[in-house]
Write a protein that holds these residues in place. Structure first.
Motif, PDB file in Angstrom:
ATOM      1  N   VAL A  17       2.012 -37.374 -23.045  1.00 41.85           N
ATOM      2  CA  VAL A  17       1.579 -36.152 -23.716  1.00 41.85           C
ATOM      3  C   VAL A  17       1.492 -35.044 -22.671  1.00 41.85           C
ATOM      4  N   VAL A  18       2.040 -33.900 -22.979  1.00 42.85           N
ATOM      5  CA  VAL A  18       1.993 -32.745 -22.077  1.00 42.85           C
ATOM      6  C   VAL A  18       0.960 -31.762 -22.609  1.00 42.85           C
ATOM      7  N   ILE A  19      -0.081 -31.502 -21.792  1.00 43.44           N
ATOM      8  CA  ILE A  19      -1.124 -30.544 -22.177  1.00 43.44           C
ATOM      9  C   ILE A  19      -0.973 -29.291 -21.324  1.00 43.44           C
ATOM     10  N   ASP A  20      -1.036 -28.166 -21.956  1.00 39.92           N
ATOM     11  CA  ASP A  20      -0.979 -26.883 -21.241  1.00 39.92           C
ATOM     12  C   ASP A  20      -1.920 -25.914 -21.942  1.00 39.92           C
ATOM     13  N   GLY A  21      -2.835 -25.339 -21.188  1.00 41.42           N
ATOM     14  CA  GLY A  21      -3.783 -24.402 -21.778  1.00 41.42           C
ATOM     15  C   GLY A  21      -4.697 -25.031 -22.813  1.00 41.42           C
ATOM     16  N   VAL A  75      -3.917 -27.338 -24.970  1.00 40.07           N
ATOM     17  CA  VAL A  75      -3.206 -27.670 -26.211  1.00 40.07           C
ATOM     18  C   VAL A  75      -2.068 -28.629 -25.886  1.00 40.07           C
ATOM     19  N   ILE A  76      -1.817 -29.600 -26.781  1.00 43.44           N
ATOM     20  CA  ILE A  76      -0.677 -30.500 -26.605  1.00 43.44           C
ATOM     21  C   ILE A  76       0.601 -29.742 -26.957  1.00 43.44           C
ATOM     22  N   LYS A  77       1.473 -29.618 -25.963  1.00 40.77           N
ATOM     23  CA  LYS A  77       2.712 -28.867 -26.162  1.00 40.77           C
ATOM     24  C   LYS A  77       3.905 -29.787 -26.429  1.00 40.77           C
ATOM     25  N   GLU A  78       3.893 -30.968 -25.813  1.00 47.16           N
ATOM     26  CA  GLU A  78       5.019 -31.905 -25.988  1.00 47.16           C
ATOM     27  C   GLU A  78       4.483 -33.327 -25.951  1.00 47.16           C
ATOM     28  N   GLU A  79       5.209 -34.245 -26.562  1.00 48.26           N
ATOM     29  CA  GLU A  79       4.877 -35.662 -26.468  1.00 48.26           C
ATOM     30  C   GLU A  79       6.119 -36.513 -26.707  1.00 48.26           C
ATOM     31  N   GLY A  80       6.142 -37.681 -26.112  1.00 45.95           N
ATOM     32  CA  GLY A  80       7.286 -38.575 -26.233  1.00 45.95           C
ATOM     33  C   GLY A  80       7.410 -39.434 -24.996  1.00 45.95           C
ATOM     34  N   LYS A  81       8.559 -40.098 -24.823  1.00 42.31           N
ATOM     35  CA  LYS A  81       8.818 -40.884 -23.620  1.00 42.31           C
ATOM     36  C   LYS A  81       9.487 -39.996 -22.579  1.00 42.31           C
ATOM     37  N   HIS A  82       9.604 -40.536 -21.379  1.00 40.47           N
ATOM     38  CA  HIS A  82      10.139 -39.767 -20.257  1.00 40.47           C
ATOM     39  C   HIS A  82      11.503 -39.147 -20.578  1.00 40.47           C
ATOM     40  N   GLU A  83      12.457 -39.967 -21.054  1.00 38.47           N
ATOM     41  CA  GLU A  83      13.794 -39.469 -21.330  1.00 38.47           C
ATOM     42  C   GLU A  83      13.782 -38.441 -22.454  1.00 38.47           C
ATOM     43  N   GLU A  84      12.951 -38.689 -23.475  1.00 42.02           N
ATOM     44  CA  GLU A  84      12.883 -37.769 -24.617  1.00 42.02           C
ATOM     45  C   GLU A  84      12.366 -36.394 -24.176  1.00 42.02           C
ATOM     46  N   LEU A  85      11.363 -36.407 -23.314  1.00 36.22           N
ATOM     47  CA  LEU A  85      10.783 -35.129 -22.865  1.00 36.22           C
ATOM     48  C   LEU A  85      11.750 -34.377 -21.957  1.00 36.22           C
TER      49      LEU A  85
END
Length: 579
Positions: free
Chosen positions: A544-548, A550-560
């Motif tokens: 899960v990618v959090i920025d500010g 808020v969750i901005k992106e989520e998935g596996k390494h290749e998907e992101l």
């Protein structure tokens, strides 16, 4: 007065001993009065007695009486001193225990807003000052009051008119006690606050001595320490001035009273209305009385210092923990399915949300990673899961149960934490690995150390597992400290693991050993990874990618990476740094 009465509540468990001590004090006060009274028959019945036969009779009896009086007084003074100090020290023991227990029960936010040195000063210096008040009020203060009662009774017995003259001076003597007491309390509070600051400076500079030396800041730290010492000195001298003025003031008032008594009583002896023995016994008793009044003044100074310390201690004891077990909170011994965050919002400071509606699900057995720029709220999510803080809005659930309905102790038994900042204690290697385990099982400690790749370096230490590692593990390398922390988590064997990336500050060899240890630790566990280096989360089941906040992106390494978003940007930045 409220503070003092609250301090005396700690006396209740020792009432039986206090009653015995009071009885001993009454006997001691009686013997003190008797020691002054015996002067009268010595003069009237021996020195000034025209009947030689009667004088001889008294000369045989009175020396024995004097020896008995002072011998008994000595015995009872010893018993009194022992009992009072035993009670006083037990009360301070209880106070320190109560304060330490309360502080360790307070929430993380409390510690974030406090200087550690100030908290240490509360438990050590402030409680020690409180001991002075408790011991003095039980011993010197009550003893002085009883002695005053005994001596005043003797004065009235010897001559009621002279006794009235003597006690007229008492109200005048009380006024300086009150005034100097106020000044002492104000000075004491300033002194104690500055001592807290001094302890804080010492704590910071000693713990950070490597950085102090690396930046050549020794002289700066010395100036900072000296500045606090100067302010401590100024407050101390204010107290000294008040204390030093109080004694001569009391003695002057006492001297005026004694001078008046000598004039009136001496005239009575010359006129034949007062015996020489009564005169000397009265003067001896009055000179014994004024030191007792002066002692009350000295005790008042000590008590004012203690009241100031007590206010600071009770200020902490009155601080309520933010994180409490809710009514009906239950044990939860086993993690079964999943962890969920539902619309979780949180702010360290009002109006400044760090998390702004986080929704996520971690399934049992998953390796779940949270990544994002510095200050995005990654570590906050982990702190909320461990319930170091509560969210302001939303829910965090384990197997569908809000973690606020699980007892804190039970929740934290489910969770193991390995942080980037390794916290070890000044104890043996074995005790550090077994930290949190009620009984140290040698076999489990050995197995945990081997799984954490720590056994080989441990057996090379001077005393192997019994080696003391120093404050915060200072005698070990960074990689060795990290492996001990991992061994500690392995021994705890929690179903949920919070891993704040543990290899980011290590050299390559140590990183390989620590990473192997982490892999062993992660087996058959649900792992919540706070990732600082994206290379370590490539194999995570979900990122899960959090920025500010808020969750901005989520998935596996290749998907992101394929999304070419924030994750890709962070990954490319780190990749370039390592080229």
């Amino acid at each position: 007065m409220k503070t003092y009465l609250r301090m005396l509540q700690y006396v209740k468990p020792y009432l039986a001993r206090i009653i015995i001590a009071l009885c001993v004090m009454v006997i001691t006060a009686g013997l003190t009065a008797a020691s002054f009274y015996v002067i009268k028959p010595v003069i009237d019945k021996i020195l000034a007695n025209p009947d030689k036969a009667e004088a001889l009779r008294y000369i045989r009896l009175l020396p024995i009486a004097v020896i008995l009086i002072y011998a008994l007084k000595g015995v009872f003074l010893y018993i009194q001193g022992y009992l009072i100090n035993w009670i006083g020290n037990k009360i301070i023991w209880d106070m320190r225990n109560s304060l330490y227990r309360h502080i360790t029960n307070l929430s993380m936010r409390f510690f974030n807003n406090q200087k550690m040195g100030v908290l240490i000063s509360r438990i050590t210096n402030d409680v020690t000052l409180m001991q002075g008040a408790v011991a003095n009020v039980l011993g010197n203060l009550i003893g002085s009051v009883l002695n005053i009662i005994g001596l005043v009774s003797l004065l009235f017995y010897l001559n009621w008119f002279l006794a009235l003259m003597a006690i007229i001076v008492f109200p005048i003597a009380v006024l300086p006690i009150i005034q100097f007491g106020k000044k002492m309390k104000a000075a004491a509070r300033g002194t104690q606050e500055k001592m807290g600051d001094i302890t804080a400076v010492l704590n910071e500079s000693f713990n950070g001595i490597r950085i102090v030396k690396a930046f050549g800041m020794e002289e700066y730290e010395r100036r900072r320490f000296n500045s606090d010492l100067q302010r401590f000195f100024d407050y101390t001298m204010r107290g000294v001035r008040a204390s030093s003025l109080s004694s001569p003031t009391m003695e002057t008032i006492g001297a005026i009273g004694i001078a008046a008594i000598i004039f009136v009583a001496g005239s009575a002896v010359i006129n034949g209305t007062l015996t020489t023995g009564t005169f000397f016994a009265f003067i001896a008793a009055i000179t014994g009385l004024y030191p007792q009044v002066k002692k009350l003044n000295d005790m008042n100074n000590v008590i004012q210092q203690a009241l100031s310390a007590g206010e600071r201690v009770f200020e902490i004891l009155d601080t309520k923990p933010e994180i409490n077990d809710l009514p009906g909170a239950k044990e939860y011994p086993e993690f079964k399915n999943s962890i969920t965050f539902t619309d979780v919002k949180f702010a360290y400071n009002p109006g400044e949300n760090v998390l702004k509606g986080i929704n996520l699900e971690i399934k049992k057995g998953q390796v779940f990673a949270v990544v994002g720029p510095s200050g995005s709220g990654k570590s906050t999510t982990a702190d909320l899961l461990a319930r170091f803080y509560d969210p302001h809005e939303g829910e965090i659930k384990i197997d569908g149960i809000d973690i606020r309905h699980i007892k804190q102790e039970a929740l934290r038994k489910l969770i193991g934490i390995v942080t980037q900042e390794t916290i070890l204690f000044n104890d043996t290697i074995k005790a550090n690995i077994a930290y949190g385990d009620g009984e140290i099982n040698e076999t489990k400690v050995l197995d945990a150390a081997k799984a954490a790749n720590a056994h080989d370096f441990i057996v090379k230490q001077p005393e192997a597992y019994e080696t003391m590692i120093g404050d915060r593990g200072v005698r070990l390398s960074g990689g060795q400290r990290q492996r001990l922390a991992i061994a500690r988590a392995i021994l705890k064997n929690p179903p949920i693991l919070i891993l704040d990336e543990a290899t980011s500050s290590l050299d390559s060899e140590s990183e390989i050993l620590v990473q192997e240890a982490i892999n062993n630790l992660m087996k058959n566990r649900t792992t919540f990874v706070i990732a600082h280096r994206l290379s370590t989360v490539r194999n995570a089941d979900k990122i899960v990618v959090i920025d500010g906040g808020v969750i901005k992106e989520e998935g596996k390494h290749e998907e992101l990476l394929a999304k070419n978003g924030i994750y890709t940007k962070l990954y490319n930045m780190q990749f370039k740094l390592h080229e």
